[in-house]
Design a protein around this motif. Structure first.
Motif, PDB file in Angstrom:
ATOM      1  N   TYR A  31       2.920   2.343  -2.870  1.00 35.96           N
ATOM      2  CA  TYR A  31       1.662   1.701  -2.484  1.00 35.96           C
ATOM      3  C   TYR A  31       1.906   0.269  -2.015  1.00 35.96           C
ATOM      4  O   TYR A  31       1.370  -0.163  -0.983  1.00 35.96           O
ATOM      5  CB  TYR A  31       0.687   1.707  -3.656  1.00 35.96           C
ATOM      6  N   GLY A  71       3.211   0.146   1.372  1.00 38.44           N
ATOM      7  CA  GLY A  71       2.355   0.716   2.410  1.00 38.44           C
ATOM      8  C   GLY A  71       2.816   2.062   2.902  1.00 38.44           C
ATOM      9  O   GLY A  71       2.594   2.414   4.076  1.00 38.44           O
ATOM     10  N   GLY A 109      -1.198   6.784   1.338  1.00 46.24           N
ATOM     11  CA  GLY A 109      -2.603   6.549   1.572  1.00 46.24           C
ATOM     12  C   GLY A 109      -2.975   6.570   3.039  1.00 46.24           C
ATOM     13  O   GLY A 109      -2.159   6.821   3.931  1.00 46.24           O
ATOM     14  N   THR A 110      -4.241   6.278   3.275  1.00 46.10           N
ATOM     15  CA  THR A 110      -4.773   6.262   4.631  1.00 46.10           C
ATOM     16  C   THR A 110      -4.450   4.938   5.311  1.00 46.10           C
ATOM     17  O   THR A 110      -3.814   4.050   4.732  1.00 46.10           O
ATOM     18  CB  THR A 110      -6.293   6.468   4.585  1.00 46.10           C
ATOM     19  N   SER A 139      -6.519   2.620   6.037  1.00 49.09           N
ATOM     20  CA  SER A 139      -7.194   1.523   5.340  1.00 49.09           C
ATOM     21  C   SER A 139      -6.437   1.123   4.073  1.00 49.09           C
ATOM     22  O   SER A 139      -6.396  -0.065   3.713  1.00 49.09           O
ATOM     23  CB  SER A 139      -8.628   1.931   4.975  1.00 49.09           C
ATOM     24  N   ASP A 140      -5.822   2.115   3.388  1.00 50.04           N
ATOM     25  CA  ASP A 140      -5.013   1.804   2.210  1.00 50.04           C
ATOM     26  C   ASP A 140      -3.798   0.963   2.592  1.00 50.04           C
ATOM     27  O   ASP A 140      -3.422   0.019   1.884  1.00 50.04           O
ATOM     28  CB  ASP A 140      -4.561   3.088   1.517  1.00 50.04           C
ATOM     29  N   LYS A 141      -3.185   1.306   3.704  1.00 45.39           N
ATOM     30  CA  LYS A 141      -2.023   0.543   4.157  1.00 45.39           C
ATOM     31  C   LYS A 141      -2.422  -0.862   4.582  1.00 45.39           C
ATOM     32  O   LYS A 141      -1.686  -1.823   4.360  1.00 45.39           O
ATOM     33  CB  LYS A 141      -1.330   1.283   5.297  1.00 45.39           C
ATOM     34  N   GLU A 142      -3.593  -0.981   5.200  1.00 46.16           N
ATOM     35  CA  GLU A 142      -4.081  -2.303   5.575  1.00 46.16           C
ATOM     36  C   GLU A 142      -4.357  -3.147   4.338  1.00 46.16           C
ATOM     37  O   GLU A 142      -4.063  -4.346   4.308  1.00 46.16           O
ATOM     38  CB  GLU A 142      -5.354  -2.152   6.422  1.00 46.16           C
ATOM     39  N   GLU A 143      -4.911  -2.513   3.296  1.00 44.25           N
ATOM     40  CA  GLU A 143      -5.164  -3.234   2.049  1.00 44.25           C
ATOM     41  C   GLU A 143      -3.866  -3.657   1.383  1.00 44.25           C
ATOM     42  O   GLU A 143      -3.757  -4.776   0.859  1.00 44.25           O
ATOM     43  CB  GLU A 143      -5.978  -2.352   1.096  1.00 44.25           C
ATOM     44  N   ALA A 144      -2.852  -2.788   1.414  1.00 47.01           N
ATOM     45  CA  ALA A 144      -1.565  -3.129   0.821  1.00 47.01           C
ATOM     46  C   ALA A 144      -0.901  -4.278   1.568  1.00 47.01           C
ATOM     47  O   ALA A 144      -0.189  -5.094   0.966  1.00 47.01           O
ATOM     48  CB  ALA A 144      -0.657  -1.907   0.805  1.00 47.01           C
ATOM     49  N   LEU A 201      -6.635  -1.448  -9.496  1.00 47.01           N
ATOM     50  CA  LEU A 201      -6.252  -0.204  -8.850  1.00 47.01           C
ATOM     51  C   LEU A 201      -5.562   0.656  -9.895  1.00 47.01           C
ATOM     52  O   LEU A 201      -4.686   0.179 -10.616  1.00 47.01           O
ATOM     53  CB  LEU A 201      -5.312  -0.480  -7.674  1.00 47.01           C
ATOM     54  N   PHE A 211      -3.382   3.984 -11.076  1.00 47.08           N
ATOM     55  CA  PHE A 211      -2.426   5.029 -10.715  1.00 47.08           C
ATOM     56  C   PHE A 211      -2.367   6.039 -11.854  1.00 47.08           C
ATOM     57  O   PHE A 211      -2.148   5.656 -13.002  1.00 47.08           O
ATOM     58  CB  PHE A 211      -1.033   4.433 -10.478  1.00 47.08           C
TER      59      PHE A 211
END
Length: 521
Positions: free
Chosen positions: A271, A274, A277-278, A280-285, A514, A516
């Protein structure tokens, strides 16, 4: 049967451009507040009583100022409360106030003098002839298990106030509503009763110290540079534009080297890189600019073997080294974990109770020799610039994205928990800040270095963020001080037990988590 050709798999690569996601920049400036002297400049033969006198001398003016403002015109029956300098200057029937160090007299609290007396008795018994030392073994009593609380169920606990002149027992209603532990500095107002006890009416603590402005230390450094300082400061201000970056905080990884803990760590690692995930998840990471590991990255060692187990071991040592007593797997797995992350994200590594660092506070940085792969990202020896891997002290203090932050591996709060009723860790953290002491119970029930010139646990400046790792649950709140100070407090749970990663917004100081979790089929 005819073979079908999938042209989309066997065809040449396309020329489509995929967007590159860049990680947010981390502005990081660690302080050396809790670093000890090196080599022969570090001494342990000093008496710990000097540490209490240093703490009292440092905080007495602050708590005295707070008491003076509150009680300057306080009267009862026409008598005005007066200030006395020493505990022994208190007189029966006089309304007065005095400052000193709290000492909690608790029968269930560990007592080193009792342990020494038992050892001396056992040594004496063993020195007698064989026909007289039949009871010697019963004196070798193993260490009792750690108590969850030191509070006496029969109400035998007493609260004392002491200074260099003597000690005074405190009684009164305010003690029932105030959190107090050994080592905190307070001022109390009241009068001595016929029993010789000081019956208090009110008490004051030093409260939060001055809080630096955001980027204050960086601006001061920029102003002290050469003639190009104007350009440097302008460039620095451009980098400080709000970017929505976040700081990831985790504690209690508990790496053991077993396969059981590899999956959850892999999920966390992927995570942060990156890789899961989607979009958006990669952008958040990618917005996570730094990872802070707040203690106990390595699992706690097994229990110390008994004398019988040691004597029954057949394997001997070779050149003083017993390979059977050392397991290198946890350290090696932590090194691999760090080395995988460091090319992408800078890491602050704070030692904890179970990590390979000195036991007494302040714990010094874990030695880079234990991390052969990740130590390449450490700071260059002699350089003032921090590396991407900052092996820090515990407690730790630094400016991160302009905010003053303080973090610990959790030992001071865990020790304060044993002195007080309830289990509100955030309340304990607030009291530590208002006492201006990061480890008040040291050295009474918490091992620490015997400071002689300066009490390093005393807070000189108020942080913006206070982080405590290895706590039972996640919690956060904001407290305010008398001069407009505002502190975001965060309790970080053990990742090995909860799977929680804490995310701190570097612009607003808002906190999110977050989770896990691994589901068994």
């Amino acid at each position: 049967m005819t073979n079908t050709v999938h042209h989309d798999l066997l065809g040449p690569p396309d020329n489509e451009d995929y967007p590159t996601v860049n990680r947010s920049i981390s502005h990081y400036s660690p302080l050396k507040t809790f670093e000890l002297a090196k080599g022969d400049q570090k001494h342990y033969q000093h008496q710990y009583g000097d540490l209490y006198f240093l703490r009292l001398a440092t905080l007495k003016p602050s708590v005295g100022h707070a008491a003076e403002e509150a009680w300057a015109d306080f009267q009862i029956g026409g008598e005005t409360a007066r200030h006395v300098e020493r505990v022994l200057d208190v007189r029966q029937g006089d309304l007065c106030w005095v400052a000193g160090t709290v000492y909690m007299e608790m029968p269930l609290k560990p007592n080193i003098l009792d342990d020494i007396s038992k050892d001396v008795c056992a040594m004496y018994q063993l020195s007698l002839p064989k026909e007289f030392n039949t009871d010697a073994k019963q004196h070798w009593i193993s260490a009792p298990p750690a108590r969850e609380k030191y509070l006496s169920p029969s109400g035998e606990d007493q609260i004392m106030l002491e200074d260099e002149s003597g000690r005074l027992r405190l009684v009164g209603t305010p003690l029932q509503t105030s959190m107090l532990v050994t080592g905190c500095i307070i001022a109390v107002m009241g009068t001595e009763n016929a029993n010789g006890d000081f019956e208090i009416i009110d008490l004051k603590v030093p409260d939060l110290p001055r809080q630096p402005q955001r980027w204050e230390r960086d601006d001061a450094s920029a102003n002290s540079t050469t003639s190009n300082s104007g350009k440097r400061k302008s460039a620095a201000n451009e980098d400080r534009v709000s970017s929505g970056s976040k700081i990831a905080i985790v504690s209690g990884l508990g790496i053991s080297g077993d396969e059981a803990d590899s999956l959850s760590l892999d999920l966390l690692m992927e995570y942060l890189l990156g890789e899961v995930g989607t979009a958006s998840d990669k952008e958040e990471a990618s917005q996570i600019s730094r990872l802070i590991i707040a203690g106990n990255a390595i699992v706690e060692n097994s229990l110390v073997p008994t004398r019988d187990e040691l004597s029954s071991k057949k394997a001997g040592k070779k050149y003083g080294y017993d390979s059977a007593a050392y397991n290198p797997a946890p350290t090696a797995h932590l090194d691999n974990f760090l080395a995988t992350l460091l090319p992408s994200i800078p890491i602050t590594l704070i030692p904890g109770e179970s990590d390979p660092a000195n036991v007494s506070l302040p714990q010094q940085p874990m030695h880079p020799a234990m991390f052969p792969h990740s130590r390449a990202y450490s700071a260059i020896p002699g350089s003032s610039e921090p590396g991407w891997l900052d092996s820090a002290t515990n407690p730790w203090e630094a400016d991160v994205d302009g905010w003053r932050m303080i973090g610990t591996g959790g030992q001071p709060i865990d020790d304060v928990f044993k002195y007080v009723e309830g289990d509100d860790r955030l309340e304990m953290m607030e009291n530590l800040l208002r006492w201006r002491c990061m480890a008040p119970t040291a050295p009474d029930t918490l091992w620490c270095y015997p400071f002689q010139e300066k009490e390093q646990f005393v807070l000189e400046e108020c942080p913006h963020v206070y982080i405590v790792g290895n706590q039972p649950t996640f919690g956060t709140t904001v407290i305010e001080g008398p001069l407009g100070q505002s502190v975001r407090m965060i309790t970080v749970p053990r990742f090995k037990e909860t799977g929680e990663l804490v995310l701190l917004d570097a612009d607003t100081l808002e906190v999110d988590t977050l989770h896990f979790e691994i589901f068994d089929e």
